[in-house]
Write a protein that holds these residues in place. Structure first.
Motif, PDB file in Angstrom:
ATOM      1  N   THR A 238      -0.105   4.527   0.325  1.00  0.00           N
ATOM      2  CA  THR A 238      -0.305   5.971   0.486  1.00  0.00           C
ATOM      3  C   THR A 238      -0.445   6.348   1.954  1.00  0.00           C
ATOM      4  O   THR A 238       0.116   7.345   2.413  1.00  0.00           O
ATOM      5  N   THR A 239      -1.205   5.534   2.685  1.00  0.00           N
ATOM      6  CA  THR A 239      -1.436   5.863   4.094  1.00  0.00           C
ATOM      7  C   THR A 239      -0.458   5.138   5.020  1.00  0.00           C
ATOM      8  O   THR A 239      -0.479   5.355   6.230  1.00  0.00           O
ATOM      9  N   ILE A 243      -4.146  -2.850   6.541  1.00  0.00           N
ATOM     10  CA  ILE A 243      -5.594  -2.951   6.715  1.00  0.00           C
ATOM     11  C   ILE A 243      -6.009  -4.415   6.659  1.00  0.00           C
ATOM     12  O   ILE A 243      -5.649  -5.123   5.716  1.00  0.00           O
TER      13      ILE A 243
END
Ligand SMILES: *[C@@H]1O[C@H](CO)[C@@H](O)[C@H](O)[C@H]1NC(C)=O
Ligand SMILES: *[C@@H]1O[C@H](CO)[C@@H](O)[C@H](O)[C@H]1NC(C)=O
Ligand SMILES: *[C@@H]1O[C@H](CO)[C@@H](O)[C@H](O)[C@H]1NC(C)=O
Ligand SMILES: *[C@@H]1O[C@H](CO)[C@@H](O)[C@H](O)[C@H]1NC(C)=O
Ligand SMILES: *[C@@H]1O[C@H](CO)[C@@H](O)[C@H](O)[C@H]1NC(C)=O
Ligand SMILES: *[C@@H]1O[C@H](CO)[C@@H](O)[C@H](O)[C@H]1NC(C)=O
Length: 387
Positions: A238-239, A243
């Protein structure tokens, strides 16, 4: 023939037909009695078709001493030294191709094509499983720096996602073009080289990163075999961000996601190749790309090197061992292996199921080959099959 006779011999000497109590493993019963334990018929119980390998049993049970855990340890040795019961036997390992330096990263795309990597040739190859022929698909490189592809996964649009040791994370389309997803993580640090990857059912991608910074050449390349700087990433779709979810491991390798009954990602599981206790680590997945609660989920026998893993649809986790010719199987709750499968090759790198099938494909580095066997059940459905 010789093999089969040997197997018969072990079955006959190993099993003790006790009255009314079912089958018991004889060497276990002796050891159990020697330890002065009660209920040895229960501790040493096995199933009719179990074959326990004697040399494994001796090695495992010799270290057991009297104490609180002796019962569990005996039981553990039986499990660990038990040959997995499959619909077929070892003569049914079918070699598809060999000589693919170095075979790893097997994957089916949604349209039924099969790909894997020939890492030492810096190539992704397409394999015709019928004709048993591998041919070059893509040799990724960026600005003259050769890629070192290791892991492959499919998405719903027939793209292949590539974990690469020198280029990081790549997305490859079936026309052979590719793009590098990112060069930096969410902390703005240069990405570490990647090795294995798997999608969860929400479409986020979990990636092991055992090597040093990407864009390294063979001359200045580093990995976490001795210094525990190996990490695990999650690519948040989504982003569009990579990470770093954890770090501090000696070569994290092989990665799988366990889901609950509703298909919500529940646990992240990965191996640590260069830790001599051969752990499989787990974290609880608490929200997309977020984990907590680091735990040892299971251990392979010490000095094993977990390399690749996949769940079957009964919830058992199949883990390859790069340091032997065994594949280990863990139950849904981890712990010690419940059985092991002896393969006619060593340096086993990875496993992958054909969708909707019990066909299990195994890659290895002894012959640099790809093999097929029939597993006891189908594979766990993958993200790309669900969407
Ligand atoms: C192994 O499989 C082969 C071929 O399917 C069969 O002929 C043989 O009897 C099997 N051996 C054992 C020990 O089950
Ligand atoms: C394998 O496939 C390649 C590419 O399609 C072809 O050039 C080659 O002749 C094939 N080899 C065999 C043994 O079929
Ligand atoms: C490795 O060497 C290459 C080529 O000289 C250079 O571009 C790259 O930054 C170096 N990487 C590291 C991690 O030092
Ligand atoms: C190796 O694994 C054990 C668990 O099996 C763990 O306690 C230990 O901290 C690990 N060592 C490293 C360096 O990760
Ligand atoms: C990943 O994306 C989701 C949106 O799907 C967001 O809610 C979540 O916070 C993100 N996770 C992290 C760790 O950034
Ligand atoms: C697998 O089976 C499901 C349900 O029967 C079906 O919808 C799907 O198309 C099948 N996938 C493949 C790759 O055959």
């Amino acid at each position: 023939m010789g093999c089969n006779l040997l197997a018969m011999y072990f079955v006959i000497i190993a099993v003790d037909f006790g009255l009314g109590n079912g089958l018991k493993y004889g060497p276990c019963k002796s050891k159990c009695k020697k330890l002065g334990l009660a209920g040895c018929w229960r501790v040493c119980r096995i199933e009719t078709d179990d074959v326990i390998e004697k040399s494994c049993w001796n090695k495992c049970s010799n270290s057991i001493i009297m104490g609180q855990n002796a019962e569990a340890a005996l039981r553990g040795c039986i499990h660990q030294c038990r040959n997995c019961v499959l619909p077929s036997n070892q003569t049914d390992f079918v070699k598809i191709v060999d000589d693919q330096y170095t075979a790893e990263g097997p994957v089916f795309t949604k349209d039924g094509n099969f790909y894997m990597v020939a890492t030492f040739r810096n190539e992704i190859v397409k394999v015709d499983l019928e004709k048993r022929n591998a041919s070059l698909f893509v040799a990724p490189s960026i600005n003259g720096l050769k890629g070192y592809p290791v892991g492959l996964q499919c998405d719903s649009e027939n793209n292949i996602w590539v974990a690469d040791a020198t280029l990081g994370l790549l997305k490859l389309t079936q026309d052979g073009s590719f793009k590098q997803i990112a060069t930096r993580d969410n902390y703005n640090n240069i990405l570490q080289g990647c090795n294995d990857l798997t999608f969860d059912y929400q479409g986020n991608l979990w990636i092991t990163a055992p090597t040093g910074p990407i864009f390294s050449t063979l001359e200045n390349y580093t990995d976490s075999q001795e210094e525990p700087f190996g990490s695990v990433y999650c690519y948040n779709k989504t982003t569009d961000e990579i990470i770093k979810v954890t770090t501090g491991f000696l070569y994290p390798n092989g990665i799988a996601i366990q889901h609950d009954n509703n298909g919500t990602p529940k646990k992240l599981i990965f191996g640590e190749s260069f830790n001599t206790t051969a752990p499989l680590w787990s974290y609880d997945i608490v929200s997309p790309c977020q984990v907590e609660n680091k735990q040892v989920w299971g251990n392979l026998p010490s000095k094993s090197m977990p390399d690749g893993m996949d769940f079957d649809n009964e919830g058992d986790l199949i883990v390859t061992d790069y340091s032997s010719n065994y594949v280990y199987v863990f139950g849904p709750n981890g712990g010690a292996p419940i059985c092991r499968l002896k393969c006619p090759f060593s340096a086993i790198t990875n496993v992958h199921f054909r969708p909707n099938s019990t066909d299990l494909f195994i890659t290895e580095r002894e012959f640099h080959g790809l093999w097929k066997i029939q597993w006891k059940s189908e594979g766990m459905e993958q993200y790309c099959e669900r969407v």
